[in-house]
Design a protein around this motif. Structure first.
Motif, PDB file in Angstrom:
ATOM      1  N   ARG A 122       0.855  -1.185   0.000  1.00 13.11           N
ATOM      2  CA  ARG A 122       0.000   0.000   0.000  1.00 13.11           C
ATOM      3  C   ARG A 122       0.889   1.232   0.000  1.00 13.11           C
ATOM      4  N   PRO A 123       0.633   2.188  -0.911  1.00 13.34           N
ATOM      5  CA  PRO A 123       1.448   3.405  -0.933  1.00 13.34           C
ATOM      6  C   PRO A 123       1.183   4.261   0.303  1.00 13.34           C
ATOM      7  N   ALA A 124       2.166   5.069   0.634  1.00 15.13           N
ATOM      8  CA  ALA A 124       2.013   5.973   1.776  1.00 15.13           C
ATOM      9  C   ALA A 124       0.923   7.005   1.485  1.00 15.13           C
ATOM     10  N   GLU A 125       0.169   7.359   2.509  1.00  8.41           N
ATOM     11  CA  GLU A 125      -0.891   8.353   2.414  1.00  8.41           C
ATOM     12  C   GLU A 125      -0.699   9.372   3.529  1.00  8.41           C
ATOM     13  N   PRO A 126      -1.328  10.532   3.447  1.00  4.50           N
ATOM     14  CA  PRO A 126      -1.220  11.514   4.522  1.00  4.50           C
ATOM     15  C   PRO A 126      -1.624  10.906   5.868  1.00  4.50           C
ATOM     16  N   GLY A 127      -0.704  10.925   6.821  1.00  5.16           N
ATOM     17  CA  GLY A 127      -0.990  10.373   8.146  1.00  5.16           C
ATOM     18  C   GLY A 127      -0.835   8.879   8.252  1.00  5.16           C
ATOM     19  N   ARG A 128      -0.398   8.210   7.184  1.00  4.81           N
ATOM     20  CA  ARG A 128      -0.259   6.747   7.215  1.00  4.81           C
ATOM     21  C   ARG A 128       0.962   6.325   6.415  1.00  4.81           C
TER      22      ARG A 128
END
Length: 296
Positions: free
Chosen positions: A189-195
């Protein structure tokens, strides 16, 4: 056929993990195809009696396999993985029900096999290097130059066109499975804002699965007379890493009694313990293993 191409950073980010969620899904497939999973027939006979938890999920098996998240840590908790799964399909509740009914009662035994595989692989990594780990991971895999290639059916949904993938520096996770019949690639899973992002995970059939459902002989009378039957029984169950809770489930002793016996065995140099997250994992020392092998 396809390949996974590694960079220098990816080799440095190699991880090992055990995924109870993936084992739960893989166990569901095994229960639906007994002919292909003959090693698991003792368990499958029990699983077929579970009833609704299993039959409700079978029509959605392919969806669950496609959307199962890769594990994020070496010993993931089922609740953490289900929370991630719930963000994708609306089937986390029946998966949890199937886990509780069909897999959790046997989880200490299953996890012991998987942890023994991890112990073998990490020791091999330390002694022989990453090339030897990949060379002996599964007969369908081949390591050459900067890539891991495979033959046979496509691995995971990233490679159905027969192509390959290039890792982005975040590495890859290797996860043994007691129920997997072949290697499977779970997309990251690609990085996301806050994760933070999660790297891909290559699930491979575990070593030692042939012993999973064998009836375990109790230690001999000589060892029981020496240590006491409870302590001898606990020592015999620490040939692979296990926790106080797992030993309590296997033996019927209370966790408090198990802790007291383990303290005596540890003081005698027969078991060692190491902490990971909230639990301590106990394993027979070389002396303890020698005692188990030599005592009639």
């Amino acid at each position: 056929m396809g390949d996974i191409r590694f960079g220098v950073d990816d080799l440095a980010q190699l991880r090992f993990a055990v995924s109870p969620l993936w084992e739960t899904i893989a166990a569901l497939r095994a229960s639906a195809d007994p002919g292909r999973h003959a090693l698991h027939l003792p368990w499958i006979k029990q699983a077929l009696t579970v009833g609704r938890e299993r039959t409700d999920l079978l029509p959605h098996l392919a969806e669950l396999e496609a959307l199962a998240p890769p594990p994020r840590c070496p010993l993931a908790e089922i609740e953490e993985e289900l929370a991630t799964l719930a963000e994708r399909p609306e089937r986390a509740a029946p998966v949890l029900a199937w886990w509780e009914a069909g897999v959790r009662p046997h989880w200490p035994r299953i996890r012991a096999v998987l942890e023994a595989d991890l112990a073998y692989r990490t020791r091999q990594l330390a002694e022989d290097g990453i090339q030897e780990v990949f060379a002996h991971l599964h007969p369908s895999l081949r390591w050459s130059d900067d890539r891991l290639s495979w033959t046979g059916p496509p691995v995971g949904r990233l490679t159905r066109d027969g192509g390959g993938i290039t890792l982005d520096g975040g590495g890859i996770t290797l996860a043994p499975s007691a129920f997997a019949a072949r290697c499977v690639l779970l997309p990251g899973r690609p990085a996301e804002p806050g994760r933070n992002g999660t790297p891909p995970c290559l699930v491979y059939p575990s070593r030692g699965v042939g012993t999973l459902w064998e009836r375990r002989a109790e230690p001999g009378d000589g060892l029981a007379r020496l240590l006491g039957r409870s302590r001898a029984g606990l020592l015999g169950r620490t040939s692979t890493p296990t926790t106080t809770t797992g030993l309590a489930r296997q033996t019927g002793l209370s966790p408090g009694a198990v802790s007291q016996h383990l303290a005596v065995l540890r003081d005698a140099g027969l078991v060692t313990g190491h902490r990971y997250r909230r639990e301590v994992y106990y394993r027979a020392s070389e002396l303890g293993l020698a005692l188990l092998e030599r005592t009639p």
